[in-house]
Scaffold this motif. Structure first.
Motif, PDB file in Angstrom:
ATOM      1  N   THR A  81      16.187  69.631 -36.595  1.00 63.55           N
ATOM      2  CA  THR A  81      14.850  70.185 -36.348  1.00 63.55           C
ATOM      3  C   THR A  81      13.824  69.526 -37.273  1.00 63.55           C
ATOM      4  O   THR A  81      12.717  69.162 -36.842  1.00 63.55           O
ATOM      5  CB  THR A  81      14.867  71.710 -36.607  1.00 63.55           C
ATOM      6  N   LYS A  82      14.212  69.382 -38.541  1.00 66.36           N
ATOM      7  CA  LYS A  82      13.308  68.779 -39.531  1.00 66.36           C
ATOM      8  C   LYS A  82      12.957  67.340 -39.108  1.00 66.36           C
ATOM      9  O   LYS A  82      11.794  66.949 -39.113  1.00 66.36           O
ATOM     10  CB  LYS A  82      14.022  68.795 -40.893  1.00 66.36           C
ATOM     11  N   ALA A  84      13.100  66.099 -36.097  1.00 65.35           N
ATOM     12  CA  ALA A  84      12.292  66.124 -34.868  1.00 65.35           C
ATOM     13  C   ALA A  84      10.828  66.425 -35.183  1.00 65.35           C
ATOM     14  O   ALA A  84       9.916  65.778 -34.648  1.00 65.35           O
ATOM     15  CB  ALA A  84      12.842  67.173 -33.906  1.00 65.35           C
ATOM     16  N   ARG A  85      10.609  67.376 -36.079  1.00 71.11           N
ATOM     17  CA  ARG A  85       9.227  67.755 -36.405  1.00 71.11           C
ATOM     18  C   ARG A  85       8.509  66.669 -37.193  1.00 71.11           C
ATOM     19  O   ARG A  85       7.372  66.315 -36.883  1.00 71.11           O
ATOM     20  CB  ARG A  85       9.234  69.039 -37.225  1.00 71.11           C
ATOM     21  N   GLU A  86       9.184  66.166 -38.209  1.00 74.38           N
ATOM     22  CA  GLU A  86       8.529  65.170 -39.085  1.00 74.38           C
ATOM     23  C   GLU A  86       8.140  63.912 -38.324  1.00 74.38           C
ATOM     24  O   GLU A  86       7.211  63.218 -38.697  1.00 74.38           O
ATOM     25  CB  GLU A  86       9.467  64.797 -40.242  1.00 74.38           C
ATOM     26  N   ASN A  88       7.481  63.851 -34.955  1.00 75.66           N
ATOM     27  CA  ASN A  88       6.824  64.187 -33.681  1.00 75.66           C
ATOM     28  C   ASN A  88       7.616  63.692 -32.471  1.00 75.66           C
ATOM     29  O   ASN A  88       7.088  63.007 -31.589  1.00 75.66           O
ATOM     30  CB  ASN A  88       5.411  63.600 -33.625  1.00 75.66           C
ATOM     31  N   SER A 108      16.132  71.416 -29.953  1.00 78.09           N
ATOM     32  CA  SER A 108      15.017  71.351 -29.011  1.00 78.09           C
ATOM     33  C   SER A 108      14.195  72.644 -29.005  1.00 78.09           C
ATOM     34  O   SER A 108      12.957  72.606 -28.936  1.00 78.09           O
ATOM     35  CB  SER A 108      15.593  71.080 -27.612  1.00 78.09           C
ATOM     36  N   GLN A 110      14.393  75.081 -31.582  1.00 76.41           N
ATOM     37  CA  GLN A 110      13.966  75.401 -32.954  1.00 76.41           C
ATOM     38  C   GLN A 110      12.754  74.561 -33.361  1.00 76.41           C
ATOM     39  O   GLN A 110      11.896  75.029 -34.115  1.00 76.41           O
ATOM     40  CB  GLN A 110      15.140  75.172 -33.922  1.00 76.41           C
ATOM     41  N   ALA A 111      12.675  73.351 -32.840  1.00 73.16           N
ATOM     42  CA  ALA A 111      11.546  72.473 -33.202  1.00 73.16           C
ATOM     43  C   ALA A 111      10.211  73.036 -32.730  1.00 73.16           C
ATOM     44  O   ALA A 111       9.158  72.669 -33.226  1.00 73.16           O
ATOM     45  CB  ALA A 111      11.771  71.080 -32.607  1.00 73.16           C
ATOM     46  N   LYS A 112      10.254  73.964 -31.793  1.00 73.06           N
ATOM     47  CA  LYS A 112       9.014  74.510 -31.226  1.00 73.06           C
ATOM     48  C   LYS A 112       8.517  75.767 -31.922  1.00 73.06           C
ATOM     49  O   LYS A 112       7.396  76.198 -31.692  1.00 73.06           O
ATOM     50  CB  LYS A 112       9.232  74.830 -29.732  1.00 73.06           C
ATOM     51  N   ASP A 114       8.549  78.458 -35.639  1.00 73.93           N
ATOM     52  CA  ASP A 114       8.875  78.615 -37.060  1.00 73.93           C
ATOM     53  C   ASP A 114       9.928  79.697 -37.279  1.00 73.93           C
ATOM     54  O   ASP A 114      10.695  79.642 -38.230  1.00 73.93           O
ATOM     55  CB  ASP A 114       7.609  78.978 -37.854  1.00 73.93           C
ATOM     56  N   VAL A 132      11.515  71.095 -26.699  1.00 77.90           N
ATOM     57  CA  VAL A 132      11.295  69.651 -26.613  1.00 77.90           C
ATOM     58  C   VAL A 132      12.229  69.203 -25.491  1.00 77.90           C
ATOM     59  O   VAL A 132      13.417  69.549 -25.517  1.00 77.90           O
ATOM     60  CB  VAL A 132      11.698  68.947 -27.938  1.00 77.90           C
TER      61      VAL A 132
END
Ligand code: NZQ
Ligand code: ZN
Length: 384
Positions: A81-82, A84-86, A88, A108, A110-112, A114, A132
């Protein structure tokens, strides 16, 4: 027939060379792709090079998420998740077996958000709605994870391995050639997982006349037949193809239409996995015959039908003899294909905390008998 709603959003690309032909086109609307994989088998068998070559030639920015272990942990989900977020990430491409695909389904989701997905699903029964998007390239078949939204994740802190709900793949590539490098033990373990999914669905309710069970019997017979083919011809492409498609068929919802599924063997095995990190298919192989000998009397008619229609038993006098002969045939088959019938063969010691495993096992009510935690403990002890 019970009411049902059926939809399956995953577009399947089955057969040799599908990735080379279609992957680039399927990703045309996305520029940053997360390439997710396991412990490195795809680097040895050439699948990584093939996929990275396609992504590079299409000008994608590739973000790697690797080291997804068999029986993926929630900690690993948070790591993905980290990343994926970092970065984008716009699209997740899961390349592997059930473990990689499952981990990605939850990354997919969790990335959406918090909030913690594990807490949301297991404690608050709050399910994710935003994802995602993701696609799957299956390299080891058996779980059927590529055609559903279920994901089996282990929370090591809570010692719980359970099914969560996450993204469902938009597409799945099923190329039987990709499975040729899977260690043979895993091929057999995966195929038994498929058989287990079919059995767990078949023994759910209703038991009488329904199309799902008729199709299911065909799936079970096909899995048994093709596992036997592989025993002498390990690289037989047709047998691997049939097993790969049977794996998806057992978990794409078709066999479950109109049925309340059971999955009690899975619930027990998942908790066994939470405590021992054992191989999923092998754990199921040990549990199934023991579980079935505990419950067959409560579902005699269905166990008799299973013996006759799946194992071809028709020379016994009473229903009880026939049902028991069916369970023995299943057990003999497990031995024939080289799977274990005792936990000791899997390296699971007698000193394992089976009481904790039994007490933390989720009880299902879909089959002919609702077990108690005490009965689950008895079953586990018989498996040792
Ligand atoms: O990690 P790598 O290096 O890729 O190696 C893997 C892993 O060690 C290897 N492998 C995969 N493809 C290969 C290959 N080795 C050589 N060549 C290839 N082409 O195989 C090993 C096992 O992989 P894994 O993904 O763990 O196996 P499987 O597909 O059986 O997945 C097991 C996980 O799925 C869960 C299980 O509980 C377990 O966590 N399940 C998921 C389900 C679902 N989502 O619907 C349903 C199932 O009942 C199951 O519970
Ligand atoms: Zn399974």
């Amino acid at each position: 027939m019970n009411n049902f709603i059926y939809e399956n959003k995953t577009k399947v690309y089955f057969g040799k060379g599908g990735v080379r032909e279609y992957l680039g086109c399927l990703l045309k609307n996305y520029s940053t792709i997360m390439l997710a994989y396991g412990g490195g088998s795809i680097k040895k068998n050439g699948i990584y090079d093939e996929i990275i070559g396609i992504l590079n030639s299409e000008g994608k920015t590739v973000v790697e998420f690797s080291g997804i272990m068999p029986n993926p942990t929630y900690k690993k989900v948070l790591e993905g998740t980290k990343i994926a977020r970092e970065n984008n990430v716009e699209y997740i491409l899961a390349v592997g077996g059930g473990s990689v695909i499952d981990c990605c389904k939850i990354v997919s989701a969790q990335a959406k958000i918090d909030e913690d997905i594990w807490e949301n699903i297991t404690k608050k029964k709050k399910f994710p709605t935003e994802f995602v998007p993701m696609g799957a390239v299956v390299t080891a078949s058996g779980t059927g994870s590529e055609m559903n939204a279920g994901a089996v994740i282990t929370n090591e802190t809570e010692k719980i391995k359970c099914g969560l709900f996450g993204a469902q793949a938009d597409f799945a590539f099923l190329d039987p050639m990709y499975t040729m490098s899977v260690p043979f033990e895993q091929v057999i373990s995966g195929a038994f997982d498929t058989l287990s999914h079919a059995m767990e669905t078949y023994f759910g309710k209703p038991s009488e006349n329904n199309l799902s069970d008729d199709i299911n019997e065909a799936v079970m017979r096909s899995v048994i037949k093709n596992m036997r083919v592989l025993l002498t011809e390990r690289e037989n492409y047709d047998a691997r193809s049939e097993l790969m498609w049977a794996s998806s068929m057992a978990e794409n919802g078709i066999l479950k239409i109109g049925k309340i599924t059971d999955f009690q063997a899975h619930q027990i095995e998942h908790q066994l996995g939470a405590y021992t990190d054992c191989n999923h298919g092998k754990g199921l192989a040990v549990i199934h015959p023991v579980l079935y000998r505990h419950i067959y009397k409560d579902g005699l008619e269905k166990f008799t039908r299973f013996a006759e229609n799946v194992w071809g038993i028709n020379d016994k006098n009473s229903d009880e003899e026939t049902a028991l002969a069916g369970i023995s045939a299943l057990e003999s088959f497990i031995k024939e294909v080289g799977l274990p019938t005792k936990f000791s063969e899997m390296g699971i010691p007698e000193s394992t905390d089976f009481k904790a495993i039994a007490d933390s096992t989720n009880i299902t009510a879909g089959c002919c008998k609702k077990l108690t935690h005490e009965e689950i403990l008895e079953i586990l002890k018989e498996c040792v």
